[in-house]
Design a protein around this motif. Structure first.
Motif, PDB file in Angstrom:
ATOM      1  N   HIS A  12      11.735  -5.292  14.927  1.00 25.65           N
ATOM      2  CA  HIS A  12      10.348  -4.812  14.750  1.00 25.65           C
ATOM      3  C   HIS A  12       9.823  -4.770  13.263  1.00 25.65           C
ATOM      4  O   HIS A  12       9.191  -4.089  12.832  1.00 25.65           O
ATOM      5  CB  HIS A  12      10.569  -3.190  15.089  1.00 25.65           C
ATOM      6  CG  HIS A  12      11.042  -2.933  16.412  1.00 25.65           C
ATOM      7  ND1 HIS A  12      10.363  -3.323  17.608  1.00 25.65           N
ATOM      8  CD2 HIS A  12      11.947  -2.241  16.845  1.00 25.65           C
ATOM      9  CE1 HIS A  12      11.218  -2.975  18.578  1.00 25.65           C
ATOM     10  NE2 HIS A  12      12.072  -2.428  18.334  1.00 25.65           N
ATOM     11  N   ALA A  13      10.247  -5.858  12.815  1.00 26.07           N
ATOM     12  CA  ALA A  13       9.933  -6.155  11.284  1.00 26.07           C
ATOM     13  C   ALA A  13       8.634  -5.761  10.635  1.00 26.07           C
ATOM     14  O   ALA A  13       8.414  -5.110   9.605  1.00 26.07           O
ATOM     15  CB  ALA A  13      10.451  -7.645  10.740  1.00 26.07           C
ATOM     16  N   GLU A  14       7.615  -6.350  11.396  1.00 18.09           N
ATOM     17  CA  GLU A  14       6.234  -6.009  10.974  1.00 18.09           C
ATOM     18  C   GLU A  14       5.605  -4.571  11.634  1.00 18.09           C
ATOM     19  O   GLU A  14       4.540  -4.537  11.038  1.00 18.09           O
ATOM     20  CB  GLU A  14       5.414  -7.065  11.173  1.00 18.09           C
ATOM     21  CG  GLU A  14       5.767  -8.539  10.659  1.00 18.09           C
ATOM     22  CD  GLU A  14       6.254  -8.464   9.168  1.00 18.09           C
ATOM     23  OE1 GLU A  14       5.280  -7.773   8.449  1.00 18.09           O
ATOM     24  OE2 GLU A  14       7.139  -9.113   8.763  1.00 18.09           O
ATOM     25  N   ARG A  15       6.354  -4.144  12.176  1.00 21.12           N
ATOM     26  CA  ARG A  15       5.933  -2.527  12.599  1.00 21.12           C
ATOM     27  C   ARG A  15       6.229  -1.496  11.738  1.00 21.12           C
ATOM     28  O   ARG A  15       7.032  -1.585  10.943  1.00 21.12           O
ATOM     29  CB  ARG A  15       6.406  -2.124  13.873  1.00 21.12           C
ATOM     30  CG  ARG A  15       6.204  -3.124  15.108  1.00 21.12           C
ATOM     31  CD  ARG A  15       6.648  -2.702  16.364  1.00 21.12           C
ATOM     32  NE  ARG A  15       6.554  -3.344  17.571  1.00 21.12           N
ATOM     33  CZ  ARG A  15       6.939  -3.224  18.625  1.00 21.12           C
ATOM     34  NH1 ARG A  15       7.746  -2.204  18.892  1.00 21.12           N
ATOM     35  NH2 ARG A  15       6.571  -3.875  19.816  1.00 21.12           N
ATOM     36  N   ASP A  22       1.072   9.015   2.413  1.00 25.88           N
ATOM     37  CA  ASP A  22       0.071   7.951   2.834  1.00 25.88           C
ATOM     38  C   ASP A  22       0.182   6.519   2.729  1.00 25.88           C
ATOM     39  O   ASP A  22      -0.545   5.846   2.716  1.00 25.88           O
ATOM     40  CB  ASP A  22      -1.201   8.553   2.240  1.00 25.88           C
ATOM     41  CG  ASP A  22      -1.827  10.007   2.661  1.00 25.88           C
ATOM     42  OD1 ASP A  22      -1.610  10.367   3.932  1.00 25.88           O
ATOM     43  OD2 ASP A  22      -2.232  10.878   2.008  1.00 25.88           O
ATOM     44  N   GLN A  23       1.467   6.345   2.355  1.00 25.07           N
ATOM     45  CA  GLN A  23       1.865   4.849   2.203  1.00 25.07           C
ATOM     46  C   GLN A  23       2.812   4.361   3.609  1.00 25.07           C
ATOM     47  O   GLN A  23       3.690   5.116   3.729  1.00 25.07           O
ATOM     48  CB  GLN A  23       2.683   4.610   0.935  1.00 25.07           C
ATOM     49  CG  GLN A  23       2.944   3.253   0.939  1.00 25.07           C
ATOM     50  CD  GLN A  23       3.657   2.847  -0.523  1.00 25.07           C
ATOM     51  OE1 GLN A  23       3.386   3.712  -1.615  1.00 25.07           O
ATOM     52  NE2 GLN A  23       4.097   1.606  -0.588  1.00 25.07           N
ATOM     53  N   PHE A  24       2.481   3.314   4.076  1.00 22.17           N
ATOM     54  CA  PHE A  24       3.095   2.870   5.340  1.00 22.17           C
ATOM     55  C   PHE A  24       4.247   1.759   4.843  1.00 22.17           C
ATOM     56  O   PHE A  24       3.887   1.219   3.801  1.00 22.17           O
ATOM     57  CB  PHE A  24       2.223   2.066   6.308  1.00 22.17           C
ATOM     58  CG  PHE A  24       1.392   3.050   7.087  1.00 22.17           C
ATOM     59  CD1 PHE A  24       2.043   3.805   8.296  1.00 22.17           C
ATOM     60  CD2 PHE A  24       0.217   3.443   6.603  1.00 22.17           C
ATOM     61  CE1 PHE A  24       1.280   4.625   8.940  1.00 22.17           C
ATOM     62  CE2 PHE A  24      -0.568   4.502   7.546  1.00 22.17           C
ATOM     63  CZ  PHE A  24       0.055   5.019   8.407  1.00 22.17           C
ATOM     64  N   TYR A  25       5.421   1.902   5.329  1.00 19.94           N
ATOM     65  CA  TYR A  25       6.683   0.901   5.004  1.00 19.94           C
ATOM     66  C   TYR A  25       7.007   0.317   6.568  1.00 19.94           C
ATOM     67  O   TYR A  25       7.097   1.046   7.481  1.00 19.94           O
ATOM     68  CB  TYR A  25       7.586   1.916   4.733  1.00 19.94           C
ATOM     69  CG  TYR A  25       7.452   2.430   3.239  1.00 19.94           C
ATOM     70  CD1 TYR A  25       7.481   1.496   1.961  1.00 19.94           C
ATOM     71  CD2 TYR A  25       7.131   3.649   3.194  1.00 19.94           C
ATOM     72  CE1 TYR A  25       7.276   2.178   0.732  1.00 19.94           C
ATOM     73  CE2 TYR A  25       6.645   4.128   1.828  1.00 19.94           C
ATOM     74  CZ  TYR A  25       6.924   3.491   0.704  1.00 19.94           C
ATOM     75  OH  TYR A  25       6.624   4.117  -0.512  1.00 19.94           O
ATOM     76  N   THR A  26       6.923  -0.921   6.359  1.00 21.77           N
ATOM     77  CA  THR A  26       7.323  -1.710   7.711  1.00 21.77           C
ATOM     78  C   THR A  26       8.854  -1.720   7.823  1.00 21.77           C
ATOM     79  O   THR A  26       9.678  -1.324   6.823  1.00 21.77           O
ATOM     80  CB  THR A  26       6.891  -2.883   7.721  1.00 21.77           C
ATOM     81  OG1 THR A  26       7.451  -3.833   6.743  1.00 21.77           O
ATOM     82  CG2 THR A  26       5.477  -2.989   7.777  1.00 21.77           C
ATOM     83  N   TYR A  27       9.337  -2.005   8.928  1.00 21.87           N
ATOM     84  CA  TYR A  27      10.750  -2.086   9.110  1.00 21.87           C
ATOM     85  C   TYR A  27      11.399  -3.425   8.236  1.00 21.87           C
ATOM     86  O   TYR A  27      12.704  -2.888   7.964  1.00 21.87           O
ATOM     87  CB  TYR A  27      11.168  -2.551  10.579  1.00 21.87           C
ATOM     88  CG  TYR A  27      11.142  -1.207  11.555  1.00 21.87           C
ATOM     89  CD1 TYR A  27      12.380  -0.593  11.814  1.00 21.87           C
ATOM     90  CD2 TYR A  27      10.202  -0.996  12.284  1.00 21.87           C
ATOM     91  CE1 TYR A  27      12.244   0.661  12.371  1.00 21.87           C
ATOM     92  CE2 TYR A  27      10.160   0.177  13.017  1.00 21.87           C
ATOM     93  CZ  TYR A  27      11.387   1.092  13.279  1.00 21.87           C
ATOM     94  OH  TYR A  27      11.197   1.971  14.104  1.00 21.87           O
TER      95      TYR A  27
END
Length: 165
Positions: A12-15, A22-27
């Motif tokens: 799920h690397a790019e999810r 409020d900052q998103f981090y991908t797998y």
């Protein structure tokens, strides 16, 4: 469970894995931090350090990555509060037989001088090609050790196994 976490990091690397402040981090982001911390743990344990590793917990990607990295090295984590009194943290470290402490916050108190302190990097290079080995973990193995204050006010150990999770 650990095997499923390793699978998620690669498949799920790019999810998005986390949203922190409020900052998103991908797998993939998480995986890079995990791999970096695994390397630091392996270096710190090279001298024969025990399998319980303390983590000074905060709401950041390095803390969450530290927990996974600890599991991926076959160890158990012991959560510590940065704002806890030093005496309480030292009692917990002693009772859990901890030699290594991972902390994104600086531990300036000289009382921590006898411990191997790991400070996870803020920015880590992409390490997508590095494999994460899946340790053989028995369900009865420790995942983490929680300390409660109980009725006496002294930290009391509550071991949590992988099966408990």
């Amino acid at each position: 469970m650990v095997k499923d976490l390793i699978y998620s990091l690669s498949s799920h690397a790019e999810r998005n894995a986390f949203c922190i402040n409020d900052q998103f981090y991908t797998y993939s982001d998480l995986r890079d931090h995990v791999v970096s911390i695994i390397h630091q743990i392996e270096e710190a344990r090279a001298g024969g350090a025990g399998s319980n590793i303390a983590v000074v917990c905060s709401n950041d990607i390095r803390t969450y990555a530290s927990l996974f990295a600890i599991w991926f090295t076959g160890c158990a984590y012991v959560p510590l509060g940065f704002h806890n009194p030093v005496e309480r943290n030292l009692t917990i470290l002693d009772n859990a037989e901890v030699e290594i402490v991972i902390s994104a916050n600086e531990l300036n108190d000289p009382a921590y001088a006898g411990y191997k302190i790991i400070v996870p990097a803020t920015d880590v290079p992409r390490s997508a090609q590095k494999e994460i080995a899946c340790p053989v973990i028995d369900g009865s193995s420790l995942a983490y050790i929680l300390f409660t204050s109980g009725s006496t006010g002294l930290p009391k150990c509550v071991p949590i196994t992988h099966d408990n999770i």
